[in-house]
Motif scaffolding. Sequence first.
Motif, PDB file in Angstrom:
ATOM      1  N   PHE A 170     -32.384   3.940   5.612  1.00  0.00           N
ATOM      2  CA  PHE A 170     -31.890   3.193   4.454  1.00  0.00           C
ATOM      3  C   PHE A 170     -31.300   4.215   3.493  1.00  0.00           C
ATOM      4  N   HIS A 171     -29.982   4.396   3.601  1.00  0.00           N
ATOM      5  CA  HIS A 171     -29.283   5.430   2.834  1.00  0.00           C
ATOM      6  C   HIS A 171     -28.336   4.852   1.790  1.00  0.00           C
ATOM      7  N   THR A 172     -27.919   3.605   1.978  1.00  0.00           N
ATOM      8  CA  THR A 172     -26.918   3.013   1.095  1.00  0.00           C
ATOM      9  C   THR A 172     -27.410   1.670   0.590  1.00  0.00           C
ATOM     10  N   ARG A 173     -26.750   1.173  -0.444  1.00  0.00           N
ATOM     11  CA  ARG A 173     -27.083  -0.165  -0.953  1.00  0.00           C
ATOM     12  C   ARG A 173     -26.909  -1.195   0.149  1.00  0.00           C
ATOM     13  N   ALA A 174     -25.900  -1.054   0.994  1.00  0.00           N
ATOM     14  CA  ALA A 174     -25.641  -2.022   2.053  1.00  0.00           C
ATOM     15  C   ALA A 174     -26.766  -2.072   3.073  1.00  0.00           C
ATOM     16  N   ASP A 175     -27.484  -0.972   3.281  1.00  0.00           N
ATOM     17  CA  ASP A 175     -28.564  -0.958   4.264  1.00  0.00           C
ATOM     18  C   ASP A 175     -29.675  -1.944   3.904  1.00  0.00           C
ATOM     19  N   PHE A 176     -29.805  -2.284   2.633  1.00  0.00           N
ATOM     20  CA  PHE A 176     -30.854  -3.197   2.190  1.00  0.00           C
ATOM     21  C   PHE A 176     -30.481  -4.668   2.380  1.00  0.00           C
ATOM     22  N   GLY A 177     -29.218  -4.938   2.737  1.00  0.00           N
ATOM     23  CA  GLY A 177     -28.794  -6.318   2.959  1.00  0.00           C
ATOM     24  C   GLY A 177     -28.906  -7.157   1.706  1.00  0.00           C
ATOM     25  N   GLU A 178     -29.521  -8.332   1.832  1.00  0.00           N
ATOM     26  CA  GLU A 178     -29.597  -9.260   0.701  1.00  0.00           C
ATOM     27  C   GLU A 178     -30.608  -8.829  -0.352  1.00  0.00           C
ATOM     28  N   LEU A 179     -31.462  -7.868  -0.016  1.00  0.00           N
ATOM     29  CA  LEU A 179     -32.438  -7.369  -0.991  1.00  0.00           C
ATOM     30  C   LEU A 179     -31.782  -6.294  -1.854  1.00  0.00           C
ATOM     31  N   ASP A 180     -31.910  -6.423  -3.148  1.00  0.00           N
ATOM     32  CA  ASP A 180     -31.281  -5.470  -4.061  1.00  0.00           C
ATOM     33  C   ASP A 180     -32.334  -4.476  -4.547  1.00  0.00           C
ATOM     34  N   PRO A 181     -32.292  -3.237  -4.078  1.00  0.00           N
ATOM     35  CA  PRO A 181     -33.324  -2.276  -4.470  1.00  0.00           C
ATOM     36  C   PRO A 181     -33.348  -2.004  -5.971  1.00  0.00           C
ATOM     37  N   ARG A 182     -32.243  -2.248  -6.645  1.00  0.00           N
ATOM     38  CA  ARG A 182     -32.172  -1.957  -8.078  1.00  0.00           C
ATOM     39  C   ARG A 182     -33.003  -2.917  -8.919  1.00  0.00           C
ATOM     40  N   THR A 183     -33.493  -4.014  -8.312  1.00  0.00           N
ATOM     41  CA  THR A 183     -34.302  -4.986  -9.045  1.00  0.00           C
ATOM     42  C   THR A 183     -35.796  -4.677  -8.977  1.00  0.00           C
ATOM     43  N   TYR A 184     -36.176  -3.600  -8.284  1.00  0.00           N
ATOM     44  CA  TYR A 184     -37.585  -3.213  -8.168  1.00  0.00           C
ATOM     45  C   TYR A 184     -37.864  -2.015  -9.058  1.00  0.00           C
TER      46      TYR A 184
END
Length: 501
Positions: free
Chosen positions: A423-437
């Motif tokens: 998981f290196h990019t925002r796209a790798d997280f798919g529908e989950l947005d890591p910035r909301t955690y």
Amino acid sequence: MTTPTRRLRIGIGGMSIESSTFCPHRSTYDDFRVTRDADLLARYTWTGPGSDLDDVVEWVPLVHAVSLPGGAVERETYDRIKVELTDRIRAAGPLDGLVYDIHGAMSVVGLQDAEGDLTDAVRSAIGSDALVSAAMDLHGNVSRRFADQLDLITAHRLAPHEDAWDTRERAARKLVERLTSGKGRPSVAWVQIPVLLPGEKTSTRLEPAKSLYGRLAGIEAMDGIVDAAIWVGYAWADEPRCKAAVVVTGDDAELAAAQARSLAEEYWRVRREFVFVGPTADADTAIAQAVASDARPFLISDSGDNPTAGGAGDLPYMLERLLSHEELASGRSTAIHPGIMDPAAVAACFEAGVGATVNLSVGGHISKCEPYQLTGTVTALQGATAADGDGPRGNPAYDEGGRSAAVTCGGVTAVLTERRKPFHTRADFGELDPRTYDLVVVKIGYLEPELYDMAADWLLALTPGGVDQDLLRLGHHRVERPLYPFDDEGFEDPDLTVTLL
């Protein structure tokens, strides 16, 4: 560049993987993305009809196999790819040269110098008259056996590897220059340095690596020099060849040797100055600091199980530590921890469906560790998506991880994958947005550019696994000693004699 009387015939091929001998995973043929024919040429921007090299070179696609880093390659897989590569070289007819697209840290079950063995076979197939130009990762190894068979050798000059595709193009253009000029093979000045450090201590974002690698372009620009490169080596393989190295190529053999010696001496002199690319802590301290911080999102690297360095990617250690923290277990703070490989757990989540409560035994399928008993709610299911890792501008061949399932317990969301996946990019997280955690806990070492830009703050957690940053607790016993940092006191004057190959 002088236009030759005929177009040069230059092959392209190689085998690329980074292999931890401390990881119980075994890399098989299915782990490799194998590219041939037009698809192989499409990997590169300089092989197409619009390139300035089109009138000069007929590019001959052979075969290229590349895999996400992992454990040692099974011998049957290695032999299959080696045979195809060498058979295609012979079938291609006379070649003027070869762009040899490899990594340099491949380990194969039963071999102690896999690239040395592969390159012996490649040289035998292509013949002594053709020039072979290798493009490598700076975390590769450069043994004498391996370097002896090459005419040009270069490596990345940035870590993280934002110049990976530039390196391949440099290897190709240097090869074309040598062939069109008629100068042939330059002198190759080679020296190994008895230092073995993890990549997380040798990032070119920081000193002393920043200045060391910063010297290379200036050396390359000197009259009589063709290229200069430094290899950190690969810290998680227990093989005699694993150590730092310098190679300088040039028509002025004396100057090449002097520059190689200068780089090697500086590397040795600053060996104790290499530090981790970011602040470090054990897992519990890192989690506590992240929860207490106001910086959001706060990123933590689960560095010991990093699949892009060769880790198994299935250790649930950090998941257990996250849910041992009361703020996260209660949901008062939130965290996302992606990339725990467990196909059985993913299948159970798909069968249960979004919103269902599941009781899962997570992780340990490869690592044979105790799985973590996770009870939570399935909050997202995502199907496989095609990765662009083999495109001209993508990361090199990180395969997609198949289906994934997100399971939330308290404030912690674990993302489980069918296959080992970075998981290196925002796209790798798919529908989950890591910035909301509040916390983003990724199985990685130093942060790749998108994660680095995303992080309001971050810590490198020194966690266990097949790519443990604490090299002394891994148990190396086949590396050549003395070797820093395994040996330090009383080890002051190593032999840094440069060999002209």
